[in-house]
Design a protein around this motif. Structure first.
Motif, PDB file in Angstrom:
ATOM      1  N   VAL A 100      11.068   2.916  20.352  1.00 25.74           N
ATOM      2  CA  VAL A 100      11.837   3.235  19.140  1.00 25.74           C
ATOM      3  C   VAL A 100      10.884   3.556  17.999  1.00 25.74           C
ATOM      4  CG1 VAL A 100      13.409   2.320  17.399  1.00 25.74           C
ATOM      5  CG2 VAL A 100      13.829   1.843  19.812  1.00 25.74           C
ATOM      6  N   TYR A 101       9.859   2.730  17.803  1.00 24.74           N
ATOM      7  CA  TYR A 101       8.941   2.949  16.685  1.00 24.74           C
ATOM      8  C   TYR A 101       8.081   4.192  16.899  1.00 24.74           C
ATOM      9  CZ  TYR A 101      10.555  -1.775  15.885  1.00 24.74           C
ATOM     10  OH  TYR A 101      11.351  -2.876  15.714  1.00 24.74           O
ATOM     11  N   ALA A 102       7.801   4.536  18.145  1.00 28.36           N
ATOM     12  CA  ALA A 102       7.113   5.795  18.418  1.00 28.36           C
ATOM     13  C   ALA A 102       7.985   6.979  18.015  1.00 28.36           C
ATOM     14  CB  ALA A 102       6.749   5.880  19.899  1.00 28.36           C
ATOM     15  N   GLU A 103       9.296   6.872  18.262  1.00 27.25           N
ATOM     16  CA  GLU A 103      10.218   7.924  17.828  1.00 27.25           C
ATOM     17  C   GLU A 103      10.280   8.010  16.304  1.00 27.25           C
ATOM     18  OE1 GLU A 103      12.839  10.356  19.554  1.00 27.25           O
ATOM     19  OE2 GLU A 103      10.717  10.255  20.083  1.00 27.25           O
ATOM     20  N   PHE A 104      10.300   6.858  15.634  1.00 25.83           N
ATOM     21  CA  PHE A 104      10.276   6.873  14.171  1.00 25.83           C
ATOM     22  C   PHE A 104       9.034   7.604  13.675  1.00 25.83           C
ATOM     23  CE2 PHE A 104      12.851   2.683  13.390  1.00 25.83           C
ATOM     24  CZ  PHE A 104      13.959   3.258  13.976  1.00 25.83           C
ATOM     25  N   ALA A 105       7.878   7.293  14.265  1.00 28.97           N
ATOM     26  CA  ALA A 105       6.628   7.936  13.854  1.00 28.97           C
ATOM     27  C   ALA A 105       6.660   9.436  14.132  1.00 28.97           C
ATOM     28  CB  ALA A 105       5.450   7.285  14.567  1.00 28.97           C
TER      29      ALA A 105
ATOM     30  N   LEU B 112       9.547  -3.108   5.010  1.00 32.35           N
ATOM     31  CA  LEU B 112       9.268  -1.731   4.607  1.00 32.35           C
ATOM     32  C   LEU B 112       7.890  -1.382   5.141  1.00 32.35           C
ATOM     33  CD1 LEU B 112      10.135   0.802   2.926  1.00 32.35           C
ATOM     34  CD2 LEU B 112       8.705  -0.129   1.089  1.00 32.35           C
ATOM     35  N   ALA B 113       7.811  -0.295   5.908  1.00 34.51           N
ATOM     36  CA  ALA B 113       6.542   0.139   6.497  1.00 34.51           C
ATOM     37  C   ALA B 113       6.311   1.604   6.177  1.00 34.51           C
ATOM     38  CB  ALA B 113       6.555  -0.079   8.007  1.00 34.51           C
ATOM     39  N   GLU B 114       5.055   1.994   6.124  1.00 35.67           N
ATOM     40  CA  GLU B 114       4.670   3.376   5.788  1.00 35.67           C
ATOM     41  C   GLU B 114       3.789   3.943   6.893  1.00 35.67           C
ATOM     42  OE1 GLU B 114       1.825   5.248   2.418  1.00 35.67           O
ATOM     43  OE2 GLU B 114       3.611   4.173   1.676  1.00 35.67           O
ATOM     44  N   LEU B 115       4.103   5.173   7.295  1.00 31.68           N
ATOM     45  CA  LEU B 115       3.345   5.830   8.364  1.00 31.68           C
ATOM     46  C   LEU B 115       2.005   6.309   7.818  1.00 31.68           C
ATOM     47  CD1 LEU B 115       3.439   6.840  11.314  1.00 31.68           C
ATOM     48  CD2 LEU B 115       4.333   9.003  10.425  1.00 31.68           C
ATOM     49  N   THR B 116       0.927   5.871   8.445  1.00 33.45           N
ATOM     50  CA  THR B 116      -0.410   6.229   7.972  1.00 33.45           C
ATOM     51  C   THR B 116      -1.111   7.202   8.887  1.00 33.45           C
ATOM     52  OG1 THR B 116      -1.348   4.307   9.116  1.00 33.45           O
ATOM     53  CG2 THR B 116      -0.693   4.013   6.806  1.00 33.45           C
ATOM     54  N   ASP B 117      -0.773   7.250  10.173  1.00 29.95           N
ATOM     55  CA  ASP B 117      -1.439   8.145  11.123  1.00 29.95           C
ATOM     56  C   ASP B 117      -0.830   9.546  11.094  1.00 29.95           C
ATOM     57  OD1 ASP B 117      -2.946   6.008  11.775  1.00 29.95           O
ATOM     58  OD2 ASP B 117      -2.110   5.713  13.769  1.00 29.95           O
TER      59      ASP B 117
ATOM     60  N   LEU C 108      15.500  10.532  19.544  1.00 28.37           N
ATOM     61  CA  LEU C 108      16.211  11.036  18.372  1.00 28.37           C
ATOM     62  C   LEU C 108      16.351  12.562  18.413  1.00 28.37           C
ATOM     63  CD1 LEU C 108      14.469   8.824  15.663  1.00 28.37           C
ATOM     64  CD2 LEU C 108      16.892   8.723  16.298  1.00 28.37           C
ATOM     65  N   PRO C 109      17.547  13.074  18.099  1.00 30.06           N
ATOM     66  CA  PRO C 109      17.759  14.524  18.079  1.00 30.06           C
ATOM     67  C   PRO C 109      17.280  15.147  16.761  1.00 30.06           C
ATOM     68  CG  PRO C 109      19.809  13.414  17.567  1.00 30.06           C
ATOM     69  CD  PRO C 109      18.797  12.327  17.836  1.00 30.06           C
ATOM     70  N   ILE C 110      16.038  14.855  16.410  1.00 30.11           N
ATOM     71  CA  ILE C 110      15.449  15.236  15.129  1.00 30.11           C
ATOM     72  C   ILE C 110      14.082  15.864  15.384  1.00 30.11           C
ATOM     73  CG2 ILE C 110      14.675  14.380  12.871  1.00 30.11           C
ATOM     74  CD1 ILE C 110      17.655  14.018  13.247  1.00 30.11           C
ATOM     75  N   ARG C 111      13.751  16.925  14.618  1.00 31.06           N
ATOM     76  CA  ARG C 111      12.463  17.598  14.791  1.00 31.06           C
ATOM     77  C   ARG C 111      11.298  16.706  14.381  1.00 31.06           C
ATOM     78  NH1 ARG C 111      11.589  20.988  11.292  1.00 31.06           N
ATOM     79  NH2 ARG C 111      13.459  20.795   9.990  1.00 31.06           N
ATOM     80  N   ASP C 112      10.132  16.976  14.958  1.00 27.60           N
ATOM     81  CA  ASP C 112       8.909  16.268  14.587  1.00 27.60           C
ATOM     82  C   ASP C 112       8.623  16.453  13.101  1.00 27.60           C
ATOM     83  OD1 ASP C 112       8.783  15.954  17.315  1.00 27.60           O
ATOM     84  OD2 ASP C 112       6.829  16.943  17.570  1.00 27.60           O
TER      85      ASP C 112
END
Length: 202
Positions: free
Chosen positions: A121-126, A197-202, A94-98
C-alpha cells in the motif's frame, strides 16, 4: 477475511457506516490543515473515501479525488461531493498515474488490508505522489488482527489488521517517507485515534 470478502462487506455496509460517523470533528479538521500546506492547483487523493463527507468534502483550494474499493461507497461519494472525481479501485493497485497527486488522505482505511501487504500500500502511495507529497493517515496504536462480527450492529463482519504505530512508521520510511508528526486525535465514535503525517522524500 479475503480481500474479496472485505469488498463485499463494504458494499453492504456503506449506508450503515456513513450514518455512524459525523462529518466534522478534530480528525476531519486535519484535512483543512493539510490543504493549507499544499501548492496552488494541488490534487488531494482520498484513499478509502467512503461516502466522502468526512474527507473529500473538507478538501479546500485543491482538486479532490476519491478512490474506494466498494461501488456503493463511490456512488455515495459522488452524490455527497459532486465536485470531486471519484472512482472504484483498490489501494493495492491505485487507478492513478505515477507522480500525479500532491497529497493522500487515508482515514480508517489501510487496516482493512492484511498487515502483511501494508508495505505494498505504501509503495503505491509513493508511486502516485509527486516528490515532497504528503500522506495523512490513521494508524493502529498496537498490533492486532481480527474479524469483528456484527460490526456497528449491522449483522456484518469486518476485518482489521495492523502491525501497530511503530512498525507502520518504519514501513513508511522504507517506502521513502519521512514521518513529520504523530498525534492522537478525537474520533467522532467517541475514542482517540493515532494519526501520522508523512512526506515523500525519495
Amino acid at each position: 477475511m479475503e480481500r474479496s470478502q472485505v469488498k463485499a462487506a463494504w458494499e453492504r455496509l456503506a449506508e450503515t457506516y456513513a450514518d455512524s460517523r459525523r462529518a466534522d470533528g478534530a480528525d476531519a479538521a486535519l484535512v483543512g490543515e493539510l490543504c493549507e500546506q499544499l501548492p496552488a492547483n494541488a490534487t488531494v487523493l482520498d484513499v478509502g473515501c467512503g461516502d466522502g463527507k468526512r474527507t473529500l468534502a473538507n478538501v479546500t483550494g485543491a482538486t479532490a479525488v476519491g478512490v474506494d474499493v466498494a461501488r456503493r461507497q463511490v456512488e455515495l461519494a459522488r452524490e455527497n461531493v459532486p465536485d470531486a472525481q471519484v472512482m472504484q479501485g483498490d489501494m493495492l493497485s491505485l487507478p492513478i498515474r505515477d507522480s500525479s497527486v500532491d497529497a493522500i488522505t487515508a482515514y480508517h482505511a489501510v487496516f482493512h488490508v492484511d498487515r502483511d501487504n501494508h508495505d505494498g500500500v505504501y509503495a503505491e502511495f509513493a508511486r502516485v505522489l509527486k516528490p515532497g507529497g504528503k500522506v495523512l493517515m490513521t494508524v493502529g496504536s498496537s498490533a492486532y488482527e481480527q474479524v469483528r462480527g456484527n460490526w456497528l450492529n449491522s449483522g456484518e463482519s469486518m476485518y482489521f489488521s495492523t502491525p501497530g504505530k511503530r512498525v507502520t512508521a518504519g514501513q513508511l520510511r522504507a517506502a521513502g517517507f519521512d514521518v513529520v508528526w504523530e498525534r492522537r486525535v478525537d474520533d467522532p465514535l467517541g475514542s482517540t485515534v493515532p494519526f501520522i503525517l508523512a512526506e515523500l522524500t525519495d
